[in-house]
Write a protein that holds these residues in place. Structure first.
Motif, mmCIF file in Angstrom:
data_model
loop_
_atom_site.group_PDB
_atom_site.id
_atom_site.type_symbol
_atom_site.label_atom_id
_atom_site.label_comp_id
_atom_site.label_asym_id
_atom_site.label_seq_id
_atom_site.Cartn_x
_atom_site.Cartn_y
_atom_site.Cartn_z
ATOM 1 N N SER A 1 1.289 -3.270 -4.853
ATOM 2 C CA SER A 1 0.146 -2.372 -4.965
ATOM 3 C C SER A 1 -0.392 -1.927 -3.615
ATOM 4 C CB SER A 1 -0.983 -3.064 -5.748
ATOM 5 O OG SER A 1 -1.449 -4.202 -5.029
ATOM 6 N N LEU A 2 0.277 -2.341 -2.536
ATOM 7 C CA LEU A 2 -0.162 -1.984 -1.191
ATOM 8 C C LEU A 2 0.711 -0.879 -0.614
ATOM 9 C CD1 LEU A 2 -0.742 -5.542 0.299
ATOM 10 C CD2 LEU A 2 -2.402 -4.080 -0.862
ATOM 11 N N CYS A 3 0.103 -0.039 0.186
ATOM 12 C CA CYS A 3 0.807 1.090 0.794
ATOM 13 C C CYS A 3 0.597 1.062 2.299
ATOM 14 C CB CYS A 3 0.292 2.404 0.196
ATOM 15 S SG CYS A 3 1.129 3.859 0.842
ATOM 16 N N VAL A 4 1.688 0.973 3.048
ATOM 17 C CA VAL A 4 1.645 0.986 4.507
ATOM 18 C C VAL A 4 2.058 2.382 4.971
ATOM 19 C CG1 VAL A 4 2.480 -0.086 6.634
ATOM 20 C CG2 VAL A 4 2.282 -1.454 4.539
ATOM 21 N N THR A 5 1.170 3.067 5.666
ATOM 22 C CA THR A 5 1.423 4.435 6.101
ATOM 23 C C THR A 5 1.460 4.495 7.622
ATOM 24 O OG1 THR A 5 -0.948 4.957 6.112
ATOM 25 C CG2 THR A 5 0.256 5.356 4.069
ATOM 26 N N VAL A 6 2.422 5.247 8.166
ATOM 27 C CA VAL A 6 2.581 5.341 9.612
ATOM 28 C C VAL A 6 2.751 6.794 10.021
ATOM 29 C CG1 VAL A 6 3.772 4.418 11.637
ATOM 30 C CG2 VAL A 6 3.921 3.206 9.454
ATOM 31 N N ASN A 7 1.953 7.221 10.981
ATOM 32 C CA ASN A 7 2.127 8.526 11.621
ATOM 33 C C ASN A 7 2.702 8.279 13.006
ATOM 34 O OD1 ASN A 7 1.993 11.047 12.739
ATOM 35 N ND2 ASN A 7 -0.208 11.333 12.477
ATOM 36 N N PHE A 8 4.006 8.574 13.182
ATOM 37 C CA PHE A 8 4.665 8.354 14.467
ATOM 38 C C PHE A 8 4.382 9.469 15.468
ATOM 39 C CE2 PHE A 8 7.486 6.020 11.499
ATOM 40 C CZ PHE A 8 7.475 4.773 12.105
ATOM 41 N N GLY A 9 3.903 10.610 14.968
ATOM 42 C CA GLY A 9 3.705 11.762 15.834
ATOM 43 C C GLY A 9 2.473 11.638 16.718
ATOM 44 N N GLU A 10 2.364 12.546 17.652
ATOM 45 C CA GLU A 10 1.215 12.564 18.556
ATOM 46 C C GLU A 10 0.005 13.232 17.917
ATOM 47 O OE1 GLU A 10 1.009 11.116 21.445
ATOM 48 O OE2 GLU A 10 3.099 10.481 21.608
ATOM 49 N N ASP A 11 0.246 14.130 16.958
ATOM 50 C CA ASP A 11 -0.834 14.896 16.353
ATOM 51 C C ASP A 11 -1.276 14.277 15.030
ATOM 52 O OD1 ASP A 11 -0.619 16.751 18.418
ATOM 53 O OD2 ASP A 11 0.973 17.848 17.349
ATOM 54 N N SER A 12 -2.537 14.512 14.686
ATOM 55 C CA SER A 12 -3.042 14.071 13.383
ATOM 56 C C SER A 12 -2.310 14.822 12.279
ATOM 57 C CB SER A 12 -4.548 14.338 13.283
ATOM 58 O OG SER A 12 -5.244 13.650 14.299
ATOM 59 N N GLY A 13 -2.226 14.193 11.115
ATOM 60 C CA GLY A 13 -1.525 14.835 10.010
ATOM 61 C C GLY A 13 -1.860 14.213 8.679
ATOM 62 N N ILE A 14 -1.452 14.909 7.622
ATOM 63 C CA ILE A 14 -1.656 14.425 6.259
ATOM 64 C C ILE A 14 -0.327 13.953 5.693
ATOM 65 C CG2 ILE A 14 -2.318 15.076 3.912
ATOM 66 C CD1 ILE A 14 -4.275 17.042 5.065
ATOM 67 N N LEU A 15 -0.289 12.708 5.219
ATOM 68 C CA LEU A 15 0.893 12.143 4.588
ATOM 69 C C LEU A 15 0.759 12.335 3.087
ATOM 70 C CD1 LEU A 15 0.760 10.831 7.416
ATOM 71 C CD2 LEU A 15 1.765 8.767 6.424
ATOM 72 N N PRO A 16 1.764 12.895 2.437
ATOM 73 C CA PRO A 16 1.661 13.237 1.012
ATOM 74 C C PRO A 16 1.808 12.027 0.099
ATOM 75 C CG PRO A 16 3.836 13.794 1.822
ATOM 76 C CD PRO A 16 3.057 13.324 3.013
ATOM 77 N N VAL A 17 0.759 11.195 0.065
ATOM 78 C CA VAL A 17 0.798 10.004 -0.769
ATOM 79 C C VAL A 17 -0.600 9.754 -1.323
ATOM 80 C CG1 VAL A 17 0.390 8.515 1.225
ATOM 81 C CG2 VAL A 17 1.412 7.549 -0.821
ATOM 82 N N SER A 18 -0.660 9.325 -2.582
ATOM 83 C CA SER A 18 -1.944 9.068 -3.232
ATOM 84 C C SER A 18 -2.262 7.579 -3.161
ATOM 85 C CB SER A 18 -1.901 9.517 -4.695
ATOM 86 O OG SER A 18 -3.111 9.200 -5.355
ATOM 87 N N VAL A 19 -3.376 7.228 -2.504
ATOM 88 C CA VAL A 19 -3.762 5.826 -2.342
ATOM 89 C C VAL A 19 -5.259 5.675 -2.583
ATOM 90 C CG1 VAL A 19 -1.901 5.283 -0.725
ATOM 91 C CG2 VAL A 19 -4.090 6.142 0.130
#
Length: 570
Positions: free
Chosen positions: A520-538
């Motif tokens: 039930s846990l979701c680990v999300t990582v943004n490797f890029g330098e810029d902010s962004g939206i990851l397409p996942v519902s949490v």
């Protein structure tokens, strides 16, 4: 006291003790013995074979004057243990911390390392894995060129020092894993050749002559190594052994040395009433290494998993040279996180052939994974570590993964000190050629080799941790991040669950983001330098490496270079 030594090819053997030589009597199987009633704990002695020598005892328990000096009688029963309530620690669910005694502190001794145990307790690690402590030539060494394998480096504090360290770790609730080397012995101070057929007569690896595990006389050679392993676990109360480069063990017997060792250690575990672990460093990607003996495996408790390291390293560093070439795409990290290894029978460009086999059915706790270790830092010419930004992301993935995670000393605060390769050979030729040998070893790895001279004392001193760094904001912040990650791993069963079938990974084909589901846990990582939206519902955020982090209808909003852990959406 009775002195005993195995020397099957000798016509005469004498023990040189109390400034005189005493003849030894030949017994069965090439063993010689002599009763010296006045000898006892601390008595210095050596052996003379057919008039040649004198040599240190191959099973010397102590070398007070170093590898070229006499052996000393050491009575294990004289040490009074204080860890009577210690019942051991299982590798399952554990976090391991690798350290080198000589550079873990400025003093570089067991006694000084004990003073740092409160730091490890607060970090909440379960095991310390100590790099080899066998005697080596000179005063500084990684430990992988050890000789006198039954003894303990006097520079660190000798046998009593090691026992005190283990005792203190156990009182602090921390288990101890000892790194041992059975695939070769060091080139200097190694006096086994005159005693018997300890070696196979050919180069077993880049590091030296192969040990005789399957030729004539190999029964006693195998016994030499197995009893050495038992000594650490029984007499030093060690909780597990890390077996160096087992792929360099040349053994064609029906029962491999590792399988025989596994059986012996299982029996010892029953006798001492605590779990004992065997962790193999293997380059084979062979699941039989960690399968049980009754399932046709070699019975190792776990093995190091380089594929996970390589995939994590590429994801957070962007490097692609040498063996990293096969790990540059996030698809390899996804494969490692969901299946344990990347090379499972497919093509390995670095090796120029197919490599490995699937680890189907092997739980993640049997694979020890890391973001950094002594090899992956120290085998770089400049011994440079990952920067803090990379450590935040890599540690977040490692400590939420199904593997047994291992940290390398200083990683938890982003140590700025390098971990360089260093040695201190007494032999002038070895000392002067060590740098060139090291460069040749890593030919083809893609490095521009500009490493400092490993024989210079400055190379060693530069590798010592600077504990004052912890007081600086950037290092203290990272330390808190590691502490929080480990605390969350221990608090939430989903994060320590070793089953791969409960891991699901999504990633951006362009390499900008990755999402790992752990129940039930979701680990999300943004490797890029810029902010962004990851397409996942949490749902709610549990922990984040940076602020602000938000979850909305469109997905998860993360700043650049950020990792966050969420509960699933209600």
């Amino acid at each position: 006291m009775i002195f005993e030594v195995w020397a099957p090819n000798a016509a005469t053997v004498e023990v040189d003790v109390f400034d005189g030589r005493r003849a030894m009597s030949a017994g069965e199987g090439g063993w010689w013995s002599a009763d010296v009633p006045e000898a006892g704990h601390g008595t210095l002695y050596r052996y003379v074979l057919d008039g040649e020598g004198p040599y240190p005892d191959p099973r010397s328990r102590r070398q007070p004057d170093g590898v070229f000096g006499p052996s000393a009688v050491y009575d294990h029963a004289r040490y009074t243990w204080a860890d009577h309530e210690w019942t051991g620690r299982d590798l399952r669910g554990a976090v391991v911390y690798e350290l080198h005694i000589g550079t873990f502190t400025q003093t570089g001794t067991f006694e000084a390392a004990i003073e740092k145990l409160p730091h490890l307790v607060e970090l909440s690690v379960d095991f310390v894995e100590v790099m080899p402590v066998a005697p080596v030539p000179g005063g500084r060494n990684w430990g992988y060129d050890g000789v006198d394998l039954y003894a303990v480096n006097e520079t660190y504090g000798g046998p009593d020092g090691l026992k005190s360290f283990v005792d203190a770790c156990h009182r602090a609730g921390i288990g101890v894993i000892l790194d041992v080397v059975y695939n070769h012995l060091g080139p200097s101070g190694n006096f086994l050749h005159p005693f018997g057929p300890y070696f196979a007569g050919f180069e077993g690896s880049y590091w030296g002559e192969a040990v005789n595990l399957d030729g004539p006389g190999s029964n006693e050679v195998r016994r030499y190594f197995i009893e050495n392993a038992v000594q650490w676990l029984r007499d030093y109360h060690i909780d597990g052994l890390r077996l160096d480069a087992v792929h360099a063990l040349h053994d064609r017997r029906a029962t491999h040395l590792l399988a025989e060792l596994s059986d012996q250690v299982d029996a010892l575990s029953c006798a001492v009433g605590r779990p004992l672990s065997l962790i193999a460093e293997s380059d084979l990607n062979d699941p039989r290494m960690v399968r049980s003996r009754d399932a046709g495996g070699l019975g190792m408790t776990a093995q190091w998993d380089d594929d996970v390291h390589h995939a994590l390293h590429c994801a957070v560093s962007g490097e692609s040279h040498g063996y990293y070439a096969d790990f540059t795409n996030l698809s390899t990290l996804a494969k490692a996180l969901t299946g344990g290894v990347v090379h499972d029978g497919g093509w390995s460009s670095f090796r120029g052939r197919t490599h490995g086999a699937p680890f189907a059915g092997v739980p993640g706790h049997r694979l020890v994974a890391c973001l950094q270790n002594h090899d992956q830092i120290g085998n770089r010419p400049l011994g440079d570590r990952l920067p803090v930004s990379a450590l935040k992301l890599g540690a977040g993935l490692l400590l939420t993964s199904p593997f047994t995670p291992m940290l390398f000393m200083g990683e938890e605060w982003g140590a700025g000190t390098p971990f360089l390769f260093f040695s201190d050979h007494v032999d002038a030729q070895l000392r002067e050629s060590e740098g060139g040998r090291r460069e040749r070893e890593f030919d083809g790895f893609g490095y521009a080799w500009d490493a400092p001279d490993p024989s210079r004392v400055e190379t060693f001193l530069r590798s010592k941790l600077d504990w004052d760094e912890v007081k600086q904001e950037v290092h203290w912040s990272l330390l808190c991040w590691y502490r929080d990650l480990i605390a969350l791993r221990k608090a939430l069963p989903e994060l320590s669950d070793p089953r791969f079938d409960g891991v699901r990974v999504e990633f951006d084909p362009l390499g900008k983001w990755l999402v790992m589901w752990r129940g039930s846990l979701c680990v999300t990582v943004n490797f890029g330098e810029d902010s962004g939206i990851l397409p996942v519902s949490v749902g709610a955020v549990l922990l984040a490496s940076d602020e602000p982090v938000a979850a909305g209808e469109e997905g998860v909003w993360l700043p650049g270079q950020t990792l966050a852990i969420f509960r699933s959406a209600p």
